[in-house]
Structures are given as C-alpha cells and as structure tokens.
Design an enzyme around this catalytic site. Sequence first.
Site: not given
Length: 355
Positions: A245-247
């Site tokens: 997922g993002h980050n």
Amino acid sequence: MTLRLGDMVASLAGEFDARLVGDPELLIERLAPIESAGAADLSFLSHLKYQGKLSQSAAACVVVAPAAAEVATQRGACIIVDDPYFYFARLTQLWKKHHSPPGPSGIHPSAFIDPLARLAPDVAVCAFACIGANAVLGAGVRVGEHAVVGAGVHIGAETRLSARVTVADGCVIGERCIVHPGAVIGADGFGFAQHAGRWEKIEQLGGVHIGNDVEIGANTCIDRGALQDTVIEDGVKLDNLIQIGHNVRIGQHTALAGCVGVAGSANIGAHCTVGGGAVVLGHLSLADHVHISAASVVMRSIHKPGQYTGLFPIDDNAQWEKNAATLKQLHGLRERLKALEHTTVKASGKTQEKS
C-alpha cells in the site's frame, strides 16, 4: 552444454573456501535435486537432516558442509564448503550465465522512445515497449515486451524489467533490480475522503523509491505514496502477487512471500520475513528481525525481534465451528469469571472478619 567441474569450482574460488574431492575433469550436464540427480548432475545437501538421501544419490558431485564430508567422500565426488546452500545459489547464477541465450540488444523498431528520454548506449528495449519523457535508463538496463516506463522515471544500471511491467511516472528503481512480468510500480494508492455519503479521491502525489538489488515478483503491485514516497530499501525480495500500500516502508533485506498484503503507511524493519498470505495492517511498525508466520494477521505493532504467529488452526469443520462458537463467548466468560472472583474475594474477607 556441459561445464567442467574444476572450472566451476575455480570460478567461485575468490568468494568461497571450498575443497573439491574428486575428478576436476568431470563434465556436468545439469544442476539437479539430490533425489533425482543422475550420473552427470551436480546437486547439494542443504541440511544434515537430509543426510540419508546423500548416500543414495546418483549425482556426479554433491555440495556438502564439513559435517557431511565423511559420508559424501565415501559416496563419490563432492565439494566441501561451509554454506552449501549459498554456494549452490552462486552455482545456479554461474550456470545461467553460461547457458542462457543472449539477451535482447538495441531498440526494437516497434518500441516508442520519447525524444526527451535519456538512455545509456547499451540499453535494450523490446517490442512494443514505451519509454516516457525525461525517463533516465542507466547502463545495461533491459526493458521487456509491452513494458511501460513513465515520464520522469529513473532506472539504475543493470536493472531488468520483464514483459508487461509498468513503472508509473516519477518512480525510481535502483541498480541490479529484477522486476518480473506484470508487476505494477507506482499505481495510485487507495486514498479517498468520505463526504456527504460519497468518496472523494485524494490525489496520490508521492512516488515509489526502490533501492538496489531488489527483486519484485510477477503481478506484484507497489502503490505510490499519497504525499511522501513508498520506499523499498536495498536487497528486499518480494514474491508474486503481493500488494504494498501507499507510504509503506520496507527495510533492507526483508523478504515477503506470495500473496502478502501490507496496508498503507506500515513500516516493516530490516531483515524481516513475512510468510505467504500474511497481512500487515496499516500504520503499524515491525522491528528489525521480526518473522511473521504464513497466513497470520498482524494487528498491532511489534517492537521486539522474534517469530510471531496469529492463526486459528485448521480442523475438522464441525469441530472448528464448535471452537469458533466458544471463542465468540470468551468475552462474556471473562466478565463472569471476574465477577465470580470479586464475589469470592469479598466473601473470603467477611469470613476472616467473623473469625
């Protein structure tokens, strides 16, 4: 194509203190498992618990640890080295180098290269690949068929993108990386704000930054960050069908097996392993040297190294349903037990007062 056994050992002599017992003129036709290896094959024994297979093996030569040297030399030719598994890994690389067909060279006529892209002279771009504006590809980079390299992407020297890989705009991949078919690097993360019963898209303005010597499996997805980059550090190994997922940040030399899911903003330390099908929930942190068993769900941060497991064991379905029903009652049983303890302590206190 065969390789001379003595030449194979000599090729790795600068890295390993290995001793060959047997005829260096032996010609090796293939590398094979110890159970099925034949009279022209080279194999290895990774662990002493499999030593029973050694004496029965028909392999021309077996790579073994010093503890298995006596049995191995009685059987026939062997290579004695401290870490047979690591040595065999290097042998597979040597074998592939000698036996693989030549890789692609030059730019295929059907590929599209934006005029503003900068490619090192020896970059290879296969059929129907697309390289965007201001992309920078280092020496020896290989871009497979139908792969897409977006605008402003930077790819380090000797990195290989297989067929149908997509690297979205602005992402960075380091040197000597391997990205297997269908991987997508830099798609938008799952970011939405709810307002008046509807979802409003949060534009994902970060990128993906991948270090050196990273391997990314087939159809794995690494989302770009919302505001900061998603970071995959040096030496990380990702299996097939993984979702990052993002980050998310994944530390150096961590390995994730197939179908792992890592939710947004999780931070996984260095030298960790995550077994197949496991899930790490968002915004959690895992310390260095944490090892998660397959199919576990990580629901809290883990601050100490070690092996962690979170499973509900498989069982006969009828028995599993009974156990599951009991599990759902645990909170009520806990409250009843606390009340009973309180009553018992209170009654005990009254008894002592009367005495």
